[in-house]
Motif scaffolding. Structure first.
Motif, PDB file in Angstrom:
ATOM      1  N   LYS A 218       0.826  -1.190   0.000  1.00 56.71           N
ATOM      2  CA  LYS A 218       0.000   0.000   0.000  1.00 56.71           C
ATOM      3  C   LYS A 218       0.865   1.246   0.000  1.00 56.71           C
ATOM      4  O   LYS A 218       1.865   1.319   0.707  1.00 56.71           O
ATOM      5  N   GLY A 219       0.440   2.208  -0.807  1.00 55.27           N
ATOM      6  CA  GLY A 219       1.106   3.505  -0.763  1.00 55.27           C
ATOM      7  C   GLY A 219       2.065   3.757  -1.905  1.00 55.27           C
ATOM      8  O   GLY A 219       1.850   3.312  -3.036  1.00 55.27           O
ATOM      9  N   ILE A 256     -11.081   4.505  -4.000  1.00 56.40           N
ATOM     10  CA  ILE A 256     -10.132   5.503  -3.517  1.00 56.40           C
ATOM     11  C   ILE A 256     -10.093   6.688  -4.468  1.00 56.40           C
ATOM     12  O   ILE A 256     -10.486   6.588  -5.632  1.00 56.40           O
ATOM     13  N   GLU A 260      -1.930   7.392  -3.791  1.00 53.75           N
ATOM     14  CA  GLU A 260      -1.102   6.919  -2.672  1.00 53.75           C
ATOM     15  C   GLU A 260      -1.863   5.982  -1.741  1.00 53.75           C
ATOM     16  O   GLU A 260      -1.278   5.347  -0.863  1.00 53.75           O
ATOM     17  N   ASP A 261      -3.182   5.879  -1.939  1.00 53.16           N
ATOM     18  CA  ASP A 261      -3.982   4.942  -1.143  1.00 53.16           C
ATOM     19  C   ASP A 261      -4.152   3.596  -1.845  1.00 53.16           C
ATOM     20  O   ASP A 261      -4.859   2.712  -1.344  1.00 53.16           O
TER      21      ASP A 261
END
Length: 272
Positions: A218-219, A256, A260-261
């Motif tokens: 994630k990210g 989302i 970045e999520d």
């Protein structure tokens, strides 16, 4: 008198066939299906039991979206050959609809599974899963392939395989395991599209069936190499040999707003 020879009122005949009597009135008015008799005093329509099979044929054709004009042409000169031709065409249409609904169900189930995963997942967990062999459409890319070009390539493939929308399929990217082992974490060589019920043919890619290592990132995409380092450390600790490609797929992009999520699902075949 045989009961089947008795005449039925329009209400009785309509009820027997589960339709509104106004439908029978309209069929009479356009000359598609006329009653056996009309009461000369009040004009009430009467139908014979023996007309039932004809009406059921008309109702079946209407349910199959055969136009009134086509049914009128058929009724003017009914024959087994003409009915067979009409039904051949509609069977082909039904098969297309069934295949579309099956593919749609597969897509919905895939999205549903992704949402279940999002609600229960442990991002730090690396697990071993079983996967069935799967046929994938792939397009080759290089480090220099622009985002616009990648979209163009994928769009061309979806059109080739008559895919209505991109979201009717699962899609992602592939990177060779050999590149990952060499520390080349940007060597993405293919984009893949998983189209439901696609069968193998020349030029398609088969992802192997069997055990896979599964992990999530994630990210920031710049930090995905760290996840791969964790994956290879896990494989080494457990004596696992990874091979072929790593298959990456974002599983939460429909819920989302910020890149970045993003949560990327990583699956890599285990050799042996």
């Amino acid at each position: 008198m045989n009961k089947k020879d008795r005449l039925l009122t329009i209400g009785q005949f309509a009820a027997m066939h589960g339709i509104n009597k106004k439908t029978l009135m309209w069929y009479d008015e356009i000359g598609l299906f006329k009653p056996t008799a009309k009461n000369p005093e009040n004009g009430y329509r009467c139908y014979s039991y023996h007309q039932s099979s004809i009406l059921e044929t008309i109702l079946l054709l209407r349910e199959l979206d055969v136009s009134i004009s086509e049914i009128q042409d058929f009724m003017k000169n009914r024959s087994a050959q003409k009915l067979k031709c009409l039904l051949d065409e509609k069977i082909a249409d039904l098969d297309l609809q069934i295949n579309h609904l099956k593919a749609l169900r597969t897509t919905v189930c895939s999205h549903h599974q992704n949402m279940c995963t999002l609600l229960t997942m442990d991002l730090s967990e690396i697990s071993i899963i079983e996967k069935e062999e799967c046929c994938l459409v792939t397009v080759d890319i290089t480090r220099d392939t622009t985002f616009e070009k990648a979209v163009e390539l994928i769009t061309a493939e979806t059109e080739k395989y008559h895919l209505g929308r991109l979201h009717d399929a699962s899609y992602g990217s592939m990177i060779p395991v050999t590149s990952l082992k060499n520390g080349d974490f940007d060597d993405y060589s293919r984009l893949f599209i998983e189209i439901p019920f696609l069968t193998y043919r020349a030029g398609l890619h088969m992802s192997p069936g069997g055990k896979y290592l599964k992990a999530f990132h994630k990210g920031d995409w710049d930090k995905i190499p760290q996840k791969y380092e964790e994956i290879f450390a896990y494989a080494k600790k457990h004596g696992l040999s990874l091979h072929e490609f790593s298959y990456e797929m974002c599983i939460n992009e429909n819920v989302i707003d910020r890149i970045e999520d993003s949560i990327v699902q990583i699956e890599i075949p285990i050799h042996g």
